[in-house]
Design an enzyme around this catalytic site. Structure first.
Site, PDB file in Angstrom:
ATOM      1  N   LYS A  86      32.814  53.897  85.864  1.00 58.41           N
ATOM      2  CA  LYS A  86      33.564  52.573  85.525  1.00 58.41           C
ATOM      3  C   LYS A  86      33.946  52.025  87.263  1.00 58.41           C
ATOM      4  CE  LYS A  86      37.818  52.095  85.302  1.00 58.41           C
ATOM      5  NZ  LYS A  86      39.198  52.283  84.732  1.00 58.41           N
ATOM      6  N   ASP A  88      36.056  50.751  80.183  1.00 56.73           N
ATOM      7  CA  ASP A  88      37.548  51.002  80.298  1.00 56.73           C
ATOM      8  C   ASP A  88      38.044  51.116  79.021  1.00 56.73           C
ATOM      9  OD1 ASP A  88      37.939  48.349  79.563  1.00 56.73           O
ATOM     10  OD2 ASP A  88      39.351  48.017  80.950  1.00 56.73           O
TER      11      ASP A  88
END
Length: 358
Positions: A226, A244
């Site tokens: 991420k 996320d």
């Protein structure tokens, strides 16, 4: 009398001749039988002596089927297990690309892309809401943003970067001093360890520069996929999907995928869009999740993509009540250096919720 004796002698001669003829006739049969039995006797005799090569060879021939049988028995579970793994892998790939609803894949792709187009009109200035001036600052800020808000990170990083402007500076920093600066971000000890660790790695392995490859970034302390995609997409212009908590929640609500693992969500959603759209898609979805499509009570009645959302009705559907649920940061957009777009300002020029006040 003499004739009888002569006749008897004659009969005896005939009998002798017949016996001789029979014996002569039977001789080839006996020879053939003996010849046929001879190899059997030889093999039996040689097998009886274990020191002879033929005996060893025969013994080996006898044990071969047994070895094959044992080998087959041992490899059978392995082959079965391998087949199960292949089957499971195929099933995972199938789940990752199939629509989680009854709609066709073509319909899912069209709906997903239309949602992204609608969100692009609502959030034309969507961007990472972290303040940064270079890839190093973005990398550190993204690591610090875990389990806290971007606004809190933006309030913390100015002091951090003023004191430690480069990886070499932060790598040589006193951990206690860094902890004191990062205390407002929460989990400050773990985050201090991560930012100092990644700074050391950048200094020692990459000459103080942030690498522009995913495989290099994920090796840094505290950096996962991420964080890596945030840096690649916004500091290097290389497309990536940032999965996320907001992204995970929304794509499942929209039924783009039924996956729960971030990596599989990334693969499933990435298959619905051209690669060139991945970074902006991430911004659009995350912004929508922060402002309208909240975790506990989404503002369905004020949502611009309500007609396209399979989860419409999970939140407040009354337009007036839904507007009260809209969230935005004071001053408009945290991290945005440009003046907020006119569509997000009220009559007095003050920042308004994303959709504007009625």
């Amino acid at each position: 009398m003499g004739e009888h004796a002569a006749g008897g002698s004659n009969n005896t001669g005939k009998s002798a001749k017949k016996t001789a003829a029979a014996a002569k006739k039977a001789e080839p049969v006996k020879k053939a039988a003996a010849k046929k039995a001879e190899p059997v006797k030889k093999v039996a005799a040689k097998e009886a002596d274990p020191d002879k090569p033929v005996a060893r060879k025969a013994a080996a021939k006898k044990t071969v089927p047994a070895k094959k049988a044992v080998g087959a028995k041992r490899t059978a579970p392995v082959v079965k297990k391998t087949a199960a793994v292949v089957k499971k892998t195929a099933a995972v790939e199938k789940i990752a690309v199939e629509p989680p609803t009854g709609e066709s894949r073509t319909a899912l792709v069209r709906r997903a892309r239309r949602i992204n187009r609608e969100l692009a009109e609502v959030y034309p200035y969507a961007h990472p809401e972290l303040d940064f001036e270079n890839p190093f600052q973005l990398l550190v800020a993204t690591v610090l943003s875990a389990q806290t808000t971007d606004l809190r990170v933006n309030q913390t990083t100015p002091a951090l970067f003023a004191r430690y402007p480069a990886p070499e500076d932060l790598a040589a920093a006193d951990p206690e001093e860094v902890e004191e600066i990062l205390r407002p971000c929460g989990f400050f000890r773990a985050k201090t360890k991560s930012v100092i660790g990644l700074s050391k790695a950048l200094s020692e392995e990459f000459g103080g520069e942030v690498p522009g490859r995913l495989e290099d970034l994920v090796k840094l302390p505290g950096v996962g996929r991420k964080t890596a995609f945030v840096v690649l997409g916004n500091a290097f212009g290389r497309p990536g999907i940032t999965v996320d908590t907001h992204f995970q929640r929304l794509v499942r609500r929209w039924r783009w995928t039924g996956e729960t693992d971030p990596d599989r969500i990334e693969a499933a959603v990435g298959a619905l869009f051209p690669k060139s759209e991945w970074t902006d898609l991430s911004h659009h979805v995350i912004w929508h999740g922060r402002r309208i499509c909240h975790a506990r009570k989404p503002a369905c009645g004020a949502c611009p993509i309500a007609p396209l959302c399979p989860a419409y009705g999970e939140g407040e559907t009354d337009p007036e009540k839904a507007k009260k649920l809209l969230k935005y940061e004071k001053g408009g957009f945290p991290g945005q250096r440009l003046k907020p777009p006119q569509a997000y300002l009220d009559a007095g020029g003050r920042a308004a919720p994303p959709l504007g006040a009625a």
